[in-house]
Design an enzyme around this catalytic site. Structure first.
Site, PDB file in Angstrom:
ATOM      1  CG  HIS A 100      16.521  -5.955  -1.944  1.00 16.43           C
ATOM      2  ND1 HIS A 100      15.642  -5.218  -2.787  1.00 16.43           N
ATOM      3  CD2 HIS A 100      16.563  -7.078  -2.821  1.00 16.43           C
ATOM      4  CE1 HIS A 100      15.462  -5.742  -4.062  1.00 16.43           C
ATOM      5  NE2 HIS A 100      15.906  -6.826  -3.839  1.00 16.43           N
ATOM      6  CG  ASP A 103      16.553  -1.966  -1.447  1.00 17.33           C
ATOM      7  OD1 ASP A 103      17.693  -1.848  -2.451  1.00 17.33           O
ATOM      8  OD2 ASP A 103      15.631  -2.782  -1.467  1.00 17.33           O
TER       9      ASP A 103
HETATM   10  C1  XUL Z   1      14.156  -8.269 -10.008  1.00 18.11           C
HETATM   11  C2  XUL Z   1      13.260  -8.340  -8.798  1.00 18.11           C
HETATM   12  C3  XUL Z   1      13.721  -8.273  -7.546  1.00 18.11           C
HETATM   13  C4  XUL Z   1      13.000  -9.048  -6.685  1.00 18.11           C
HETATM   14  C5  XUL Z   1      13.717  -8.879  -5.242  1.00 18.11           C
HETATM   15  O1  XUL Z   1      13.373  -8.434 -11.284  1.00 18.11           O
HETATM   16  O2  XUL Z   1      11.875  -8.595  -9.230  1.00 18.11           O
HETATM   17  O3  XUL Z   1      13.516  -6.840  -7.065  1.00 18.11           O
HETATM   18  O4  XUL Z   1      11.584  -8.766  -6.301  1.00 18.11           O
HETATM   19  O5  XUL Z   1      14.873  -9.138  -5.016  1.00 18.11           O
END
Ligand code: XUL
Ligand code: CO
Length: 441
Positions: A100, A103
């Site tokens: 993300h 992150d």
């Molecule tokens: C949350 C989840 C996230 C996604 C990416 O449950 O799985 O981490 O993979 O936003």
């Protein structure tokens, strides 16, 4: 740059008789299974959020693991995370990472400062990737769910200003993904859902979510992005009801808004079970609809009703997963991202390695079993025979569109009772075949 995991060397493959906890027992990157090396078949990815940032904080307590990487300054820490991530990937023979935006680099005072700081980190990652071209980005995404501005959603917020902010954030996350050569971009609707319909215009929210996705795809294509877009279904958590409930729901949404040619699925095991489906079910629905893309590899706890994101160790599940992957023709742009975290009590640096080794070995075994299921042929042959009435006679006429309702009535009247055309489903026999294949490895 110093070494973060000094006592731990490159994790070797030692085979199933090894008792060395810091060795692979089944994951042998160069071993060929099903016509490709394990490395190519499995395409493992490190999740930046859990591995580099997750310190075990939960609703009831503070973190237990130190994920500061020796730095207090946020900018220095973001770069130290990059160094540590590359060391982990190298030592574990993991080729890919997923991220993300936040992150990689946190939010600063303004969006422009935040973007500039993100650029510094992605520049740094790009440099490291240049030095080691085996390291690649599987997919990127934007964290449009943690900041208070997203309390009512991002694309589905009642505020048009929040929608615009989310669009700006996603635009930048797409830029970062493209810059790092990512072949996937994920939409996981963390707060794209509702808590109560008493305050919600569901129709407008769904239309707006589709508008945001269309804008994002058009923008990415306009800057030359040729990779995949994925939706990651999840039924609930953090919201009571999430719009991307499961694969079938997402497919209906994509088709309604003409987005089905642009998106595939990123299926997560623990999200499947939260939706009261098996992992295999979600993969099969994606596969038969031509929407299989990528996988978030983890597992839940059958006794708990939330997203525990555990490292996958259930080999029965990994085998059925890899069976679907092989039947889909293998991964193209997708891969196996460990959206998984060590338990809060597994807090030492070594636990990062133990967790990944457990997950990677479980998927290596799953791949071998799935390949054996296919070459063994008993299961596929049973299914083929079970549907053989569709290959000739009236079955073929129906499939070819030759049979009318009147023809079928005439056929049924002439046949009389048809129960005798059915055979046993042989579920128990097939489950025993599966066990026989699993334990003959
Ligand atoms: C949350 C989840 C996230 C996604 C990416 O449950 O799985 O981490 O993979 O936003
Ligand atoms: Co996920």
């Amino acid at each position: 740059m110093g070494e973060f995991f000094k006592g731990i060397g490159k994790i070797p493959y030692e085979g199933k008789n090894s008792a060395n906890p810091l060795a692979f027992k089944y994951y042998n990157p160069e071993e060929v299974v099903g016509g490709k090396t394990m490395r190519e078949q499995l395409k493992f990815a490190l999740s930046w959020w859990h591995t580099m940032g997750g310190d075990g904080t939960d609703m009831f307590g503070v973190g237990t693991a130190d994920k500061t990487w020796g730095q207090t300054d946020p900018s220095a820490r973001a770069k130290a995370k990059v160094d540590a991530a590359f060391e982990i990937m190298d030592k574990l023979s993991i080729d890919y990472f997923c991220f993300h935006d936040r992150d990689l680099s946190p939010e600063y005072g303004s969006l422009s400062e935040t973007n500039a700081k993100l650029d510094e980190v992605t520049d740094y990652i790009a440099e490291k990737m240049k030095a080691d071209p085996t390291k690649k980005c599987l997919w990127g995404t934007a964290k449009c769910f943690d900041h208070p501005r997203y309390m009512h959603g991002a694309g589905t917020s009642p505020s048009a200003d929040v929608f615009a902010f989310a669009a700006a954030q996603i635009k930048k996350a797409i830029d970062a993904t493209v810059k790092l050569g990512g072949n996937g971009y994920v939409f996981w609707g963390g707060r794209e859902g509702y808590e109560t319909l008493l305050n919600t215009d569901m129709g407008l929210e769904l239309d707006n979510m589709a508008r945001l996705m269309r804008l994002a795809v058009d923008y990415a294509r306009s800057i030359g992005y040729t990779g995949d877009f994925y939706v990651e279904p999840k039924p609930k958590e953090p919201t009571k009801h999430q719009y991307d409930f499961d694969t079938a729901t997402v497919l209906g949404f994509l088709r309604k808004y003409g987005l089905d040619k642009d998106f595939k699925m990123n299926i997560e095991a623990n999200h499947a079970t939260l939706a009261q489906h098996t992992f295999q079910h979600e993969l099969r629905v994606a596969r038969v609809n031509g929407a299989f893309g990528s996988i978030d590899a983890n597992q839940g706890d059958t006794l708990l009703g939330w997203d525990t994101d555990q490292f996958p160790t259930n080999v029965y599940e990994t085998a059925l997963c890899m069976y679907e992957v092989l039947k889909a023709g293998g991964f193209t742009n997708g891969g196996l991202n460990f959206d998984a975290k060590a338990r809060r009590g597994s807090f030492t640096p070594e636990d990062i390695f133990h967790s990944y080794i457990a997950g990677m070995d479980s998927f290596a075994l799953g791949l071998k079993i799935a390949d054996r299921m296919i070459s063994d042929g008993r299961i596929d042959k049973f299914v083929e025979d079970r549907y053989s009435s569709w290959t000739t006679g009236i079955g073929k006429d129906i499939i070819d569109g030759r049979a009318t309702m009147a023809d079928l009535e005439k056929y049924a009247l002439s046949k009389g009772e048809v129960t005798a055309s059915l055979g046993s489903g042989r579920q128990e026999m097939l489950e025993a075949v599966m066990n026989n294949i699993m334990f003959s490895l």
